[in-house]
Write a protein that holds these residues in place. Structure first.
Motif, PDB file in Angstrom:
ATOM      1  N   GLU A  49     -29.907 -68.219 -29.877  1.00 19.25           N
ATOM      2  CA  GLU A  49     -30.029 -68.151 -30.427  1.00 19.25           C
ATOM      3  C   GLU A  49     -29.178 -66.465 -31.419  1.00 19.25           C
ATOM      4  O   GLU A  49     -28.872 -66.241 -32.759  1.00 19.25           O
ATOM      5  CB  GLU A  49     -31.510 -67.533 -30.576  1.00 19.25           C
ATOM      6  N   GLY A  50     -28.326 -65.872 -30.732  1.00 20.41           N
ATOM      7  CA  GLY A  50     -27.865 -64.464 -30.627  1.00 20.41           C
ATOM      8  C   GLY A  50     -27.321 -64.474 -31.795  1.00 20.41           C
ATOM      9  O   GLY A  50     -26.576 -66.121 -32.286  1.00 20.41           O
ATOM     10  N   SER A  51     -26.714 -63.284 -32.562  1.00 17.23           N
ATOM     11  CA  SER A  51     -26.034 -62.842 -33.798  1.00 17.23           C
ATOM     12  C   SER A  51     -24.598 -63.389 -33.143  1.00 17.23           C
ATOM     13  O   SER A  51     -24.633 -62.863 -32.111  1.00 17.23           O
ATOM     14  CB  SER A  51     -26.054 -61.738 -34.266  1.00 17.23           C
ATOM     15  N   GLU A  52     -23.544 -63.223 -33.563  1.00 21.99           N
ATOM     16  CA  GLU A  52     -22.049 -63.251 -33.592  1.00 21.99           C
ATOM     17  C   GLU A  52     -22.007 -61.691 -32.294  1.00 21.99           C
ATOM     18  O   GLU A  52     -21.139 -60.851 -31.493  1.00 21.99           O
ATOM     19  CB  GLU A  52     -20.893 -62.694 -34.769  1.00 21.99           C
ATOM     20  N   ALA A  53     -22.174 -60.557 -33.553  1.00 25.98           N
ATOM     21  CA  ALA A  53     -22.667 -58.629 -32.715  1.00 25.98           C
ATOM     22  C   ALA A  53     -23.241 -59.155 -31.096  1.00 25.98           C
ATOM     23  O   ALA A  53     -22.899 -58.807 -30.548  1.00 25.98           O
ATOM     24  CB  ALA A  53     -23.416 -58.346 -33.250  1.00 25.98           C
ATOM     25  N   VAL A  60     -22.493 -59.829 -22.212  1.00 26.90           N
ATOM     26  CA  VAL A  60     -23.331 -60.561 -22.715  1.00 26.90           C
ATOM     27  C   VAL A  60     -22.106 -62.201 -21.960  1.00 26.90           C
ATOM     28  O   VAL A  60     -22.254 -63.528 -22.601  1.00 26.90           O
ATOM     29  CB  VAL A  60     -24.030 -60.273 -24.508  1.00 26.90           C
ATOM     30  N   THR A  61     -20.817 -61.609 -22.663  1.00 27.33           N
ATOM     31  CA  THR A  61     -19.606 -62.544 -23.591  1.00 27.33           C
ATOM     32  C   THR A  61     -19.645 -63.325 -22.590  1.00 27.33           C
ATOM     33  O   THR A  61     -18.857 -64.035 -22.072  1.00 27.33           O
ATOM     34  CB  THR A  61     -18.301 -61.840 -24.040  1.00 27.33           C
ATOM     35  N   GLN A  62     -18.996 -62.497 -21.087  1.00 28.11           N
ATOM     36  CA  GLN A  62     -18.213 -63.005 -19.874  1.00 28.11           C
ATOM     37  C   GLN A  62     -19.274 -63.611 -19.148  1.00 28.11           C
ATOM     38  O   GLN A  62     -19.030 -65.413 -19.226  1.00 28.11           O
ATOM     39  CB  GLN A  62     -17.561 -61.944 -19.268  1.00 28.11           C
TER      40      GLN A  62
END
Length: 301
Positions: A49-53, A60-62
């Motif tokens: 559900e998170g935003s692109e930001a 978080v990304t990795q």
């Protein structure tokens, strides 16, 4: 005829990633639960559900890209790789897929790596840029001319596509020189810093300590690691190559070429997006490619 499984890196993330796996598989739900507990926050909520930001934060990304890839792979019923490889971060996914690392140990390492890289990015203003339509040798030559700043080739993605990495000022100068040398396009990337360059050195000691504290297994099949672009099965060598990878180039073109030379005829990308499938098609037009991104089925082509 060998079947290679490949895993994407940072940049492939999207809102909703992994949600289909969660809905399809009790095993996926259990693995997401383990990840939430280990990381100390509900990364599944950010992924679904998170935003692109939200998803662009390196910490978080990795883990998010790793989880999408690895949970997808572990929930497949008939995935039997003859060889594995991953692009940058994806190398950790490849090591779970070939049995060298367990799920929780790999996730711990990915989280430590992400946080260490985030801190390294904050020390020096740095960035990356993609160079299209210029020979690798020419890009290397131009990077080498900038001696008072850090600028290095970082990702050999496919013929005619090379990403460079360095200080903000160094990359700005390199971009001008590369355009003047005839590059079709040179574009700065929206990244947190100079990944796969000497500017990541501050992150290495933290990652090295974490890697050395974990026992790696002898893998079920070779992994083609980014920094050496050849088959590796020795756990000690795998560990060293993971540490070196932080400051070394991702030789993806060379990895795919080596896998093809060693008999790979089919490449399955497991994880968000289809970036690697596109790159592989440009590296070797004879290779068959497919992917597992939103449904837990292994297509046969």
């Amino acid at each position: 005829m060998k079947h290679a499984f490949v895993f994407p890196g940072q940049g492939a993330q999207f809102t909703g990633m992994g949600k289909a796996f969660y809905e399809q598989s009790p095993k996926a739900r259990d693995l997401f639960g383990q990840a939430n507990e280990l990381l100390g926050f509900r990364i599944s909520d950010v992924m679904f559900e998170g935003s692109e930001a939200d998803l662009k934060q390196t910490k978080v990304t990795q883990p998010a890209v790793f989880l999408h890839s690895v949970i997808g792979f572990l929930c497949l019923e008939n995935a039997r790789p003859d060889m594995t490889a991953g692009h940058s971060l994806g190398e950790f996914s490849a090591l779970v897929a070939n049995g060298a690392l367990g799920f929780t140990d790999a996730l711990k390492l990915v989280s430590i790596r992400a946080n260490a890289m985030q801190k390294a990015c904050e020390i020096t203003p740095s960035t990356m840029a993609v160079v299209l339509g210029l020979d690798d040798a020419k890009v290397e030559e131009i990077c080498a001319t900038i001696t008072d700043d850090t600028v290095v080739p970082a990702n050999y993605n496919c013929p005619g596509q090379l990403v460079i990495s360095g200080t903000k000022t160094g990359i700005a100068r390199a971009m001008e020189l590369l355009k003047a040398a005839g590059a079709k396009r040179v574009m700065e990337l929206a990244v947190g810093g100079a990944f796969h360059s000497p500017l990541m050195a501050p992150a290495q000691s933290e990652l090295q300590a974490a890697i050395e504290s974990i026992a790696f297994n002898t893998p079920n099949c070779p992994v083609y690691q980014n920094v050496v672009a050849k088959a590796v099965t020795d756990p000690a060598e795998i560990k060293q190559n993971l540490i070196t990878q932080l400051t070394g180039a991702v030789k993806w073109t060379q990895c795919v070429q080596a896998m093809v030379a060693d008999g790979a005829t089919r490449f399955t990308e497991v994880g968000p997006g289809k970036v690697l499938q596109g790159l592989i098609a440009k590296i070797d037009k004879t290779a068959a490619t497919d992917g597992v991104s939103d449904t837990l089925e292994l297509a046969v082509k």
